[in-house]
Design a protein around this motif. Structure first.
Motif, PDB file in Angstrom:
ATOM      1  N   PRO A  71       0.814  -1.232   0.000  1.00 41.28           N
ATOM      2  CA  PRO A  71       0.000   0.000   0.000  1.00 41.28           C
ATOM      3  C   PRO A  71       0.843   1.275   0.000  1.00 41.28           C
ATOM      4  O   PRO A  71       0.453   2.280  -0.592  1.00 41.28           O
ATOM      5  N   LEU A  72       2.001   1.208   0.627  1.00 35.01           N
ATOM      6  CA  LEU A  72       2.874   2.386   0.631  1.00 35.01           C
ATOM      7  C   LEU A  72       3.383   2.682  -0.766  1.00 35.01           C
ATOM      8  O   LEU A  72       3.398   3.836  -1.207  1.00 35.01           O
ATOM      9  N   TYR A  73       3.801   1.641  -1.493  1.00 33.57           N
ATOM     10  CA  TYR A  73       4.287   1.832  -2.853  1.00 33.57           C
ATOM     11  C   TYR A  73       3.188   2.403  -3.745  1.00 33.57           C
ATOM     12  O   TYR A  73       3.414   3.324  -4.521  1.00 33.57           O
ATOM     13  N   LYS A  74       2.013   1.818  -3.623  1.00 38.07           N
ATOM     14  CA  LYS A  74       0.903   2.269  -4.459  1.00 38.07           C
ATOM     15  C   LYS A  74       0.521   3.707  -4.146  1.00 38.07           C
ATOM     16  O   LYS A  74       0.222   4.497  -5.052  1.00 38.07           O
ATOM     17  N   ILE A  78       0.436   6.796  -6.729  1.00 37.45           N
ATOM     18  CA  ILE A  78      -0.760   7.618  -6.922  1.00 37.45           C
ATOM     19  C   ILE A  78      -0.424   9.086  -6.738  1.00 37.45           C
ATOM     20  O   ILE A  78      -0.842   9.933  -7.532  1.00 37.45           O
ATOM     21  N   ALA A  79       0.341   9.396  -5.703  1.00 38.83           N
ATOM     22  CA  ALA A  79       0.693  10.797  -5.437  1.00 38.83           C
ATOM     23  C   ALA A  79       1.467  11.411  -6.597  1.00 38.83           C
ATOM     24  O   ALA A  79       1.209  12.552  -7.003  1.00 38.83           O
ATOM     25  N   LYS A  83      -0.084  14.379  -8.893  1.00 40.07           N
ATOM     26  CA  LYS A  83       0.610  15.674  -8.908  1.00 40.07           C
ATOM     27  C   LYS A  83       0.844  16.142 -10.347  1.00 40.07           C
ATOM     28  O   LYS A  83       0.583  17.295 -10.683  1.00 40.07           O
ATOM     29  N   ALA A  84       1.335  15.237 -11.192  1.00 44.06           N
ATOM     30  CA  ALA A  84       1.582  15.602 -12.590  1.00 44.06           C
ATOM     31  C   ALA A  84       0.281  15.901 -13.318  1.00 44.06           C
ATOM     32  O   ALA A  84       0.183  16.892 -14.056  1.00 44.06           O
ATOM     33  N   ALA A 104      -9.659  13.042  -6.295  1.00 44.26           N
ATOM     34  CA  ALA A 104      -9.726  11.632  -6.681  1.00 44.26           C
ATOM     35  C   ALA A 104      -8.466  10.892  -6.226  1.00 44.26           C
ATOM     36  O   ALA A 104      -8.542   9.750  -5.762  1.00 44.26           O
ATOM     37  N   GLY A 105      -7.325  11.533  -6.329  1.00 46.22           N
ATOM     38  CA  GLY A 105      -6.080  10.920  -5.885  1.00 46.22           C
ATOM     39  C   GLY A 105      -6.075  10.662  -4.386  1.00 46.22           C
ATOM     40  O   GLY A 105      -5.615   9.609  -3.934  1.00 46.22           O
TER      41      GLY A 105
END
Length: 129
Positions: A71-74, A78-79, A83-84, A104-105
């Motif tokens: 979950p940390l990697y995902k 997502i972040a 951001k982009a 949504a992010g």
């Protein structure tokens, strides 16, 4: 260090080209920016692969269950994407869409983090009971 300089140079050149083209064709300027982002993404793919490989190795050697690290990697992924995406929407003059992408992010990050939050809750319940 070298990659950071190359990425910065590419982005500055992309931004300058977009600035020159923007008056005559804002759509083309946006496409230049999106193209620059895509090229940087491909360029950094190998470096990101190395980071992911290291994190997997770290997870294996630390005896931390993969279910807790995933979950940390995902969430980090997502972040970065959000951001982009939000920045591109804002640059295109669509700040409302940029805000929606950010919201949504945040929701997606929370959903991805639920297994981790459940594990923390279970640990707390064990400590309390």
């Amino acid at each position: 260090m070298e990659q950071a300089i190359q990425v910065t140079g590419l982005c500055v050149i992309g931004a300058l080209l977009a600035l020159v083209v923007k008056k005559g064709s804002p759509e083309t300027a946006l496409l230049l920016v999106i193209g620059s982002v895509a090229v940087v993404g491909v360029f950094l793919g190998q470096a990101l692969g190395e980071v992911v490989s290291f994190l997997r190795e770290l997870g294996e050697k630390s005896a931390v269950p993969a279910g807790l690290l995933e979950p940390l990697y995902k969430t980090v992924g997502i972040a970065l994407v959000v951001k982009a995406g939000a920045a591109l929407c804002n640059d295109a003059g669509e700040s409302a869409l940029g805000n929606v992408v950010e919201t949504a992010g945040a929701v997606c990050a929370l959903v991805v983090a639920l297994p981790l939050l459940r594990t923390v809750l279970e640990l707390l319940m064990e400590l309390m009971g």
